[in-house]
Design a protein around this motif. Structure first.
Motif, mmCIF file in Angstrom:
data_model
loop_
_atom_site.group_PDB
_atom_site.id
_atom_site.type_symbol
_atom_site.label_atom_id
_atom_site.label_comp_id
_atom_site.label_asym_id
_atom_site.label_seq_id
_atom_site.Cartn_x
_atom_site.Cartn_y
_atom_site.Cartn_z
ATOM 1 N N GLU A 66 -0.675 16.360 37.610
ATOM 2 C CA GLU A 66 -0.667 14.945 37.248
ATOM 3 C C GLU A 66 -0.980 14.075 38.460
ATOM 4 O O GLU A 66 -1.742 13.105 38.363
ATOM 5 C CB GLU A 66 0.690 14.556 36.656
ATOM 6 N N LEU A 67 -0.393 14.432 39.608
ATOM 7 C CA LEU A 67 -0.664 13.684 40.833
ATOM 8 C C LEU A 67 -2.151 13.756 41.194
ATOM 9 O O LEU A 67 -2.799 12.737 41.458
ATOM 10 C CB LEU A 67 0.183 14.254 41.974
ATOM 11 N N SER A 68 -2.699 14.969 41.213
ATOM 12 C CA SER A 68 -4.096 15.155 41.585
ATOM 13 C C SER A 68 -5.031 14.482 40.585
ATOM 14 O O SER A 68 -6.064 13.912 40.959
ATOM 15 C CB SER A 68 -4.409 16.655 41.690
ATOM 16 N N ALA A 69 -4.657 14.528 39.315
ATOM 17 C CA ALA A 69 -5.462 13.881 38.280
ATOM 18 C C ALA A 69 -5.443 12.364 38.440
ATOM 19 O O ALA A 69 -6.466 11.693 38.237
ATOM 20 C CB ALA A 69 -4.955 14.267 36.894
ATOM 21 N N ASP A 70 -4.297 11.821 38.825
ATOM 22 C CA ASP A 70 -4.208 10.379 39.032
ATOM 23 C C ASP A 70 -5.080 9.947 40.211
ATOM 24 O O ASP A 70 -5.765 8.919 40.154
ATOM 25 C CB ASP A 70 -2.759 9.967 39.285
ATOM 26 N N VAL A 71 -5.079 10.771 41.271
ATOM 27 C CA VAL A 71 -5.910 10.460 42.438
ATOM 28 C C VAL A 71 -7.385 10.434 42.054
ATOM 29 O O VAL A 71 -8.109 9.476 42.364
ATOM 30 C CB VAL A 71 -5.672 11.476 43.577
ATOM 31 N N ILE A 72 -7.849 11.473 41.393
ATOM 32 C CA ILE A 72 -9.268 11.547 41.051
ATOM 33 C C ILE A 72 -9.642 10.447 40.051
ATOM 34 O O ILE A 72 -10.747 9.905 40.086
ATOM 35 C CB ILE A 72 -9.632 12.950 40.490
ATOM 36 N N SER A 73 -8.712 10.078 39.177
ATOM 37 C CA SER A 73 -8.978 9.000 38.216
ATOM 38 C C SER A 73 -9.155 7.670 38.935
ATOM 39 O O SER A 73 -10.070 6.899 38.644
ATOM 40 C CB SER A 73 -7.824 8.889 37.218
ATOM 41 N N ARG A 74 -8.272 7.409 39.890
ATOM 42 C CA ARG A 74 -8.299 6.128 40.592
ATOM 43 C C ARG A 74 -9.518 5.988 41.497
ATOM 44 O O ARG A 74 -10.224 4.982 41.468
ATOM 45 C CB ARG A 74 -7.031 5.971 41.442
ATOM 46 N N VAL A 75 -9.758 7.009 42.321
ATOM 47 C CA VAL A 75 -10.775 6.858 43.363
ATOM 48 C C VAL A 75 -12.197 7.047 42.836
ATOM 49 O O VAL A 75 -13.140 6.496 43.403
ATOM 50 C CB VAL A 75 -10.521 7.826 44.539
ATOM 51 N N CYS A 76 -12.345 7.828 41.781
ATOM 52 C CA CYS A 76 -13.698 8.107 41.277
ATOM 53 C C CYS A 76 -14.069 7.329 40.026
ATOM 54 O O CYS A 76 -15.244 7.061 39.789
ATOM 55 C CB CYS A 76 -13.863 9.599 41.001
ATOM 56 N N PHE A 77 -13.069 6.977 39.227
ATOM 57 C CA PHE A 77 -13.400 6.397 37.931
ATOM 58 C C PHE A 77 -12.734 5.057 37.653
ATOM 59 O O PHE A 77 -12.871 4.505 36.577
ATOM 60 C CB PHE A 77 -13.060 7.399 36.818
ATOM 61 N N GLY A 78 -11.999 4.543 38.636
ATOM 62 C CA GLY A 78 -11.488 3.186 38.516
ATOM 63 C C GLY A 78 -10.397 2.984 37.489
ATOM 64 O O GLY A 78 -10.174 1.866 37.021
ATOM 65 N N HIS A 79 -9.685 4.045 37.112
ATOM 66 C CA HIS A 79 -8.560 3.889 36.186
ATOM 67 C C HIS A 79 -7.465 4.886 36.551
ATOM 68 O O HIS A 79 -7.694 5.823 37.306
ATOM 69 C CB HIS A 79 -8.998 4.081 34.733
#
Length: 536
Positions: free
Chosen positions: A219-232
């Motif tokens: 969940e942590l890693s998914a949140d990082v990739i969501s924020r930095v790459c996809f803006g959500h």
């Protein structure tokens, strides 16, 4: 009526005979082609197990795998720390490679049905392979075809000019100067995990509490990739990650994912219930991602700052397809969705697994926790790292490098020759697939010394170049022009997350932990990582 029935039966019989004759003809021609390729390799002194007609060495692989599984079940005992660390898990996951390596050495050939393979674990040849920049060498097509539902035609599956174009576009998002700007978001993403573990510890009166780290880290890693790459945030893409994980498990359970023979088996597999499940998941994932893309398009059109240098990956993908008028609408949509799938999957799954392995080994060796904790306290008095201090984390870097040596999430470097090519002194015929087994070369005592199976981060005290006899034998992120795009991103995230966890908690391995590395497209803890944490 009876004559008509007899005539129909005769026609059916002739049709069946005709079909089987055609199959034998096609397979016979393919078999002769494979034999010619095999002869070219043998003339260069490359040996290997003798193949059977049509099936190649698949029956041998299945037999060796079954024997290894029976041995593993028979010896299902609680191993000591030293015992399971010293165990080369590839001998359990891929026992045929180990079996043939003992017979034929670090370079041999084998076949799976109508595909000829080369096992390449000689450090010098691995270097030559990774330095090869020709587009005539790419990912094995029979593997990428099977990965199509998960990765589409995105960068992880693409080859040739398509791959080169996509890499040029996506790589810009992961240059180190861009990754440094992501550190703040990584720290923000880690806060829910830290608070959750603090509450668990406090719920035990400040004593030790058991946590299974895997899903929390995903969940942590998914949140990082969501924020930095996809803006959500992760919450918006949660269903995408969940379905990708489900698809990953379903595809991993398909028989012979890596080495199954092609032909009617693939057709039957396509018609199976499992394949129907995968196809359904594929449609659902693409629909969910496109909804997120549409939402991002609306946001971009409303943001005045969208033309600034701080663009995320989804903005870059959108601008790329919009600026190229030669691309059709359907292609543009699939290009964006497929690359989102690739980054969603690879960007969070491998990093989360790598952190899990780090916590497992640090739980076993608390003295390294202490050393990292002291280092973090010296460089970051508030316990929170920043982009400037991360490069100074020498001890933490050594630990991460050693963990990635012993438990690299990626199991293979795999390539296919699309044309006859030269690799060092080796002539590789068109159609041959080359495999380097990363965990094996990472534990080779000839490369790393007699302590190759031991956890010794100090071996990296002077960097990779001094850690082993052949630095090119260290390939946790691959090498050459196919070097993992997210290497910088992954290393920074590993440092940030581990520094935050270790500065707040001490931990040990739970008695309930079962050491069982499993291959599910990547090598991950088969039963998760259970640790006992205590808030500092």
């Amino acid at each position: 009526m009876e004559k008509v029935f007899v005539a129909m039966k005769l026609v059916s019989s002739l049709a069946i005979v005709g079909i089987f004759s055609w199959i034998l003809y096609v397979y016979g021609n393919m078999w002769l082609k494979i034999q010619r390729v095999r002869m070219k390799l043998q003339k260069q002194g490359i040996k290997g197990p003798p193949p059977s007609f049509l099936h190649g060495n698949l029956p041998d692989m299945q037999r060796i795998q079954a024997q290894a599984s029976n041995i593993a079940k028979a010896s299902n005992i609680n191993h000591s720390v030293d015992q399971f660390l010293a165990h080369d898990y590839t001998a359990t996951l891929f026992p045929y490679f180990e079996h043939w390596r003992k017979q034929y050495g670090l370079l041999y050939t084998y076949s799976t049905g109508m595909k000829q393979h080369l096992y390449v674990n000689q450090p010098e040849l691995v270097r030559e392979l990774n330095q090869c920049i020709t587009l005539d060498l790419g990912k094995p097509t029979y593997i990428t075809n099977k990965l199509a539902p998960l990765l589409g035609n995105g960068i992880l599956r693409a080859n040739g000019l398509s791959w080169a174009h996509q890499r040029k576009l996506v790589s810009a998002e992961f240059f180190m100067d861009k990754v440094k700007g992501m550190v703040g978001l990584m720290i923000e993403s880690a806060q829910p995990l830290l608070k959750k573990w603090e509450q668990i510890s406090e719920g035990q009166g400040g004593g030790t509490a058991e946590v299974k780290v895997d899903e929390d880290l995903r969940e942590l890693s998914a949140d990082v990739i969501s924020r930095v790459c996809f803006g959500h945030s992760y919450s918006m893409g949660k269903e995408v990650f969940s379905k990708l994980r489900t698809m990953q498990k379903a595809m991993s359970k398909q028989g012979g994912f890596l080495f199954a023979a092609s032909g009617f088996g693939d057709i039957l597999n396509f018609l199976s219930k499992k394949q129907n499940e995968i196809s359904s998941l594929e449609r659902e994932i693409e629909s969910l991602i496109w909804k997120l893309v549409e939402e991002r398009k609306r946001e971009c059109s409303e943001e005045i700052s969208s033309s600034s240098s701080e663009k995320d990956l989804m903005q870059l993908l959108l601008e790329s397809t919009m600026s190229d008028q030669t691309l059709g609408k359907d292609f543009s949509k699939s290009f964006i969705v497929d690359n989102c799938k690739n980054i969603y999957f690879a960007g969070h799954e491998t990093t989360a697994v790598a952190i899990s392995w780090c916590l497992m080994l640090l739980a076993l060796y608390p003295e390294w926790q202490t050393r990292i904790r002291v280092e973090v306290a010296q460089l970051c008095p508030n316990g929170v790292p920043d982009a400037d201090t991360l490069p100074l984390f020498k001890t933490l870097t050594m630990v991460i490098q050693e963990v990635l040596r012993l438990y690299p999430p990626a199991a293979f470097v795999s390539r296919e020759a699309y044309e006859d090519i030269q690799i060092g002194d080796l002539n590789v015929p068109k159609g041959v697939c080359l495999w380097t087994l990363i965990p094996t070369i990472h534990r080779d005592s000839e490369v790393w010394g007699p302590d190759a199976n031991e956890f010794k981060p100090e071996r990296f005290s002077e960097g990779v170049s001094k850690a082993c006899k052949f630095p090119q034998a260290y390939v946790p992120f691959g090498a050459g022009n196919r070097l993992c795009l997210g290497k910088n991103f992954a290393m920074v995230q590993l440092k940030v997350v581990l520094a935050l966890i270790i500065s707040k908690f001490s931990f040990s391995l739970s008695p309930g932990y079962r050491h069982s590395p499993a291959y599910r497209m990547i090598v991950e803890p088969g039963h998760g990582v259970h640790i006992l944490i205590q808030k500092i």
